[in-house]
Scaffold this motif. Structure first.
Motif, PDB file in Angstrom:
ATOM      1  N   GLY A 218       0.845  -1.204  -0.076  1.00  0.00           N
ATOM      2  CA  GLY A 218      -0.106  -0.047  -0.134  1.00  0.00           C
ATOM      3  C   GLY A 218       1.030   1.301   0.259  1.00  0.00           C
ATOM      4  N   LEU A 219       0.337   2.514  -0.004  1.00  0.00           N
ATOM      5  CA  LEU A 219       0.860   3.489  -0.085  1.00  0.00           C
ATOM      6  C   LEU A 219       1.848   3.991   0.930  1.00  0.00           C
ATOM      7  CD1 LEU A 219       1.275   6.436  -1.612  1.00  0.00           C
ATOM      8  CD2 LEU A 219      -0.692   7.244  -0.606  1.00  0.00           C
ATOM      9  N   SER A 220       1.238   3.547   2.237  1.00  0.00           N
ATOM     10  CA  SER A 220       2.061   3.956   3.447  1.00  0.00           C
ATOM     11  C   SER A 220       2.179   2.849   4.303  1.00  0.00           C
ATOM     12  CB  SER A 220       1.027   5.148   4.293  1.00  0.00           C
ATOM     13  OG  SER A 220       1.911   5.525   5.623  1.00  0.00           O
ATOM     14  N   THR A 221       3.539   2.821   4.702  1.00  0.00           N
ATOM     15  CA  THR A 221       3.887   1.846   5.840  1.00  0.00           C
ATOM     16  C   THR A 221       3.239   2.050   7.229  1.00  0.00           C
ATOM     17  OG1 THR A 221       5.850   0.976   4.429  1.00  0.00           O
ATOM     18  CG2 THR A 221       5.712   0.661   6.817  1.00  0.00           C
ATOM     19  N   ILE A 222       2.816   1.068   7.867  1.00  0.00           N
ATOM     20  CA  ILE A 222       2.277   1.111   9.285  1.00  0.00           C
ATOM     21  C   ILE A 222       3.785   0.908  10.028  1.00  0.00           C
ATOM     22  CG2 ILE A 222       0.767   0.414  11.069  1.00  0.00           C
ATOM     23  CD1 ILE A 222      -0.996  -0.227   8.635  1.00  0.00           C
TER      24      ILE A 222
END
Length: 258
Positions: A218-222
């Protein structure tokens, strides 16, 4: 062979080669052209394949795509149920837990509501609704405020502020994708930030994710894969992915098939 089994075989072929021909599948699976077309239609409706002339390709995964809750809830239902049962077994009575948004955590919530003396902090509207209708007087539910995403998560500054002074024993987190380099990801920037706030509030992180999440970015890493104290997945996770996960997470649990 059941339709579900055929479709899993088709997905395996797609993951191996990226594309399949209807003519090849009819020969391999010993079924008619129309049966394969119906299988591909079903897989396309679930967002797993892109139909092309004469066959299908693996569905393109865009890093900012965020399917709605209803669409995601129809995917991999048996796998999510198996994961939910295994994950719920990790919770003891009297525990304070947090639950992120997602369809796997939604499945988990139906089992959590049977555990005595539970406190649940969540930014998921569907999870809160399940808890609200449990009829349990010993169940405490804290629903954060915030902006609503397509996956029915409450995110943003209001949600983050509500979580700032929370302290829970376990966080159950669903994710959009898992990757060795990118880690645990989501297509929504605000949801990533709120999930990080949930992670900061928890003593332990339990990730619940079915095998189709592997390799999706996805666009952003958690967080990194190593942030997971426990990762609960299903038996469809490929052997090579299991090896990578076992190297990075604290404990890898494979839920038995339903």
């Amino acid at each position: 062979m059941l339709a579900r089994q055929r479709q899993e075989r088709i997905l395996e072929a797609l993951r191996a080669s990226g594309g399949v021909r209807v003519s090849d599948l009819t020969e391999e699976l010993q079924v008619s052209y129309m049966t394969i077309r119906r299988d591909l239609d079903a897989l396309a409706e679930r967002g797993l394949v892109d139909k092309v002339h004469g066959g299908a390709t693996i569905a393109s995964q865009r890093s900012a795509d965020e399917p709605g809750f209803e669409a995601k809830s129809l995917r991999e239902q048996p796998e999510k149920e198996a994961i939910a049962v295994a994950a719920a077994a990790l919770v003891k009575p009297g525990t304070a837990i947090a639950v992120t948004a997602g369809t796997t955590t939604w499945a988990l919530a139906r089992y959590l509501r049977d555990i005595p003396n539970l406190t649940v902090v969540t930014n998921s509207i569907p999870v809160a609704q399940i808890m609200r209708h449990s009829g349990r007087t010993d169940l405490s539910v804290v629903l954060t405020g915030g902006l609503r995403t397509p996956s029915d998560a409450l995110v943003g500054p209001v949600a983050d502020a509500a979580l700032r002074n929370m302290h829970v024993d376990l966080l159950f987190m669903g994710v959009h994708g898992m990757d060795e380099r990118a880690g645990l990801t989501t297509p929504n920037l605000l949801e990533a930030e709120t999930n990080r706030a949930l992670l900061r509030s928890a003593r332990q992180l339990v990730v619940v994710a079915d095998h189709t999440k592997w390799g999706i970015v996805g666009l952003s890493t958690i967080a990194s894969l190593g942030a997971a104290d426990v990762l609960v997945t299903d038996s469809g996770m490929p052997p090579e992915a299991r090896e990578v996960l076992a190297e990075h997470v604290g404990e890898l649990l494979i839920a038995p098939g339903q």
